[in-house]
Design a protein around this motif. Sequence first.
Motif, PDB file in Angstrom:
ATOM      1  N   GLN A 157      41.866  16.768  66.314  1.00 21.28           N
ATOM      2  CA  GLN A 157      42.699  16.507  65.148  1.00 21.28           C
ATOM      3  C   GLN A 157      42.968  15.015  65.000  1.00 21.28           C
ATOM      4  O   GLN A 157      42.904  14.470  63.896  1.00 21.28           O
ATOM      5  CB  GLN A 157      44.039  17.247  65.269  1.00 21.28           C
ATOM      6  N   ALA A 158      43.278  14.360  66.105  1.00 20.34           N
ATOM      7  CA  ALA A 158      43.573  12.931  66.073  1.00 20.34           C
ATOM      8  C   ALA A 158      42.373  12.128  65.596  1.00 20.34           C
ATOM      9  O   ALA A 158      42.512  11.208  64.789  1.00 20.34           O
ATOM     10  CB  ALA A 158      44.026  12.456  67.448  1.00 20.34           C
ATOM     11  N   LYS A 159      41.187  12.483  66.071  1.00 19.55           N
ATOM     12  CA  LYS A 159      39.981  11.758  65.657  1.00 19.55           C
ATOM     13  C   LYS A 159      39.694  11.957  64.173  1.00 19.55           C
ATOM     14  O   LYS A 159      39.350  11.015  63.465  1.00 19.55           O
ATOM     15  CB  LYS A 159      38.783  12.206  66.494  1.00 19.55           C
ATOM     16  N   HIS A 160      39.859  13.177  63.699  1.00 23.05           N
ATOM     17  CA  HIS A 160      39.633  13.439  62.273  1.00 23.05           C
ATOM     18  C   HIS A 160      40.686  12.753  61.403  1.00 23.05           C
ATOM     19  O   HIS A 160      40.371  12.232  60.333  1.00 23.05           O
ATOM     20  CB  HIS A 160      39.603  14.945  61.995  1.00 23.05           C
ATOM     21  N   SER A 195      41.194   5.851  58.003  1.00 23.45           N
ATOM     22  CA  SER A 195      40.282   4.719  57.810  1.00 23.45           C
ATOM     23  C   SER A 195      39.593   4.785  56.455  1.00 23.45           C
ATOM     24  O   SER A 195      39.467   3.771  55.767  1.00 23.45           O
ATOM     25  CB  SER A 195      39.248   4.665  58.932  1.00 23.45           C
ATOM     26  N   SER A 196      39.170   5.977  56.060  1.00 23.01           N
ATOM     27  CA  SER A 196      38.502   6.093  54.759  1.00 23.01           C
ATOM     28  C   SER A 196      39.483   5.821  53.620  1.00 23.01           C
ATOM     29  O   SER A 196      39.120   5.166  52.635  1.00 23.01           O
ATOM     30  CB  SER A 196      37.847   7.467  54.596  1.00 23.01           C
ATOM     31  N   GLN A 197      40.723   6.271  53.738  1.00 26.27           N
ATOM     32  CA  GLN A 197      41.718   5.995  52.702  1.00 26.27           C
ATOM     33  C   GLN A 197      41.990   4.500  52.591  1.00 26.27           C
ATOM     34  O   GLN A 197      42.079   3.950  51.491  1.00 26.27           O
ATOM     35  CB  GLN A 197      43.026   6.743  52.992  1.00 26.27           C
ATOM     36  N   LYS A 239      46.239   1.968  64.128  1.00 24.95           N
ATOM     37  CA  LYS A 239      46.290   1.228  65.397  1.00 24.95           C
ATOM     38  C   LYS A 239      46.840   2.097  66.521  1.00 24.95           C
ATOM     39  O   LYS A 239      46.331   2.062  67.637  1.00 24.95           O
ATOM     40  CB  LYS A 239      47.131  -0.037  65.243  1.00 24.95           C
ATOM     41  N   GLU A 240      47.880   2.861  66.237  1.00 21.04           N
ATOM     42  CA  GLU A 240      48.443   3.737  67.260  1.00 21.04           C
ATOM     43  C   GLU A 240      47.460   4.822  67.668  1.00 21.04           C
ATOM     44  O   GLU A 240      47.306   5.130  68.841  1.00 21.04           O
ATOM     45  CB  GLU A 240      49.760   4.347  66.784  1.00 21.04           C
ATOM     46  N   LEU A 241      46.782   5.425  66.697  1.00 18.44           N
ATOM     47  CA  LEU A 241      45.792   6.456  67.027  1.00 18.44           C
ATOM     48  C   LEU A 241      44.632   5.864  67.825  1.00 18.44           C
ATOM     49  O   LEU A 241      44.132   6.487  68.764  1.00 18.44           O
ATOM     50  CB  LEU A 241      45.267   7.118  65.754  1.00 18.44           C
ATOM     51  N   GLU A 242      44.194   4.663  67.465  1.00 17.34           N
ATOM     52  CA  GLU A 242      43.081   4.019  68.183  1.00 17.34           C
ATOM     53  C   GLU A 242      43.443   3.750  69.638  1.00 17.34           C
ATOM     54  O   GLU A 242      42.568   3.763  70.501  1.00 17.34           O
ATOM     55  CB  GLU A 242      42.664   2.729  67.486  1.00 17.34           C
ATOM     56  N   VAL A 252      34.469   5.878  64.671  1.00 22.03           N
ATOM     57  CA  VAL A 252      33.032   5.647  64.597  1.00 22.03           C
ATOM     58  C   VAL A 252      32.569   6.104  63.226  1.00 22.03           C
ATOM     59  O   VAL A 252      32.773   7.250  62.844  1.00 22.03           O
ATOM     60  CB  VAL A 252      32.281   6.425  65.701  1.00 22.03           C
ATOM     61  N   GLU A 253      31.988   5.173  62.471  1.00 22.93           N
ATOM     62  CA  GLU A 253      31.504   5.504  61.143  1.00 22.93           C
ATOM     63  C   GLU A 253      30.314   6.441  61.244  1.00 22.93           C
ATOM     64  O   GLU A 253      29.441   6.260  62.089  1.00 22.93           O
ATOM     65  CB  GLU A 253      31.093   4.233  60.386  1.00 22.93           C
TER      66      GLU A 253
END
Length: 80
Positions: A14-17, A23-25, A66-69, A76-77
């Motif tokens: 879930q976190a990665k998605h 990022s896309s937004q 930043k927190e999720l990263e 990863v694109e």
Amino acid sequence: MSKITLKIELDEQQAKHYLQWLSSQYNLTMADVWYSDRYRHVPAGERGPKVLADIPHLLGICRTRKELEKHVGPVVERAL
């Protein structure tokens, strides 16, 4: 202005998605405004801060990303 702190629990998938979506937004919004007439004549070094000041939810997206990263690594694109 008061500060708000959020705590959420997500599994790693879930976190990665969510990070990909954030990022896309961010990228879509920045692409829409970066070269718009409103910012065209703002010097390049001042353009980013000006956009973030004018569109405050982008700063929230940046901070959340930043927190999720920190927990799942950078997004990863995906190749199209």
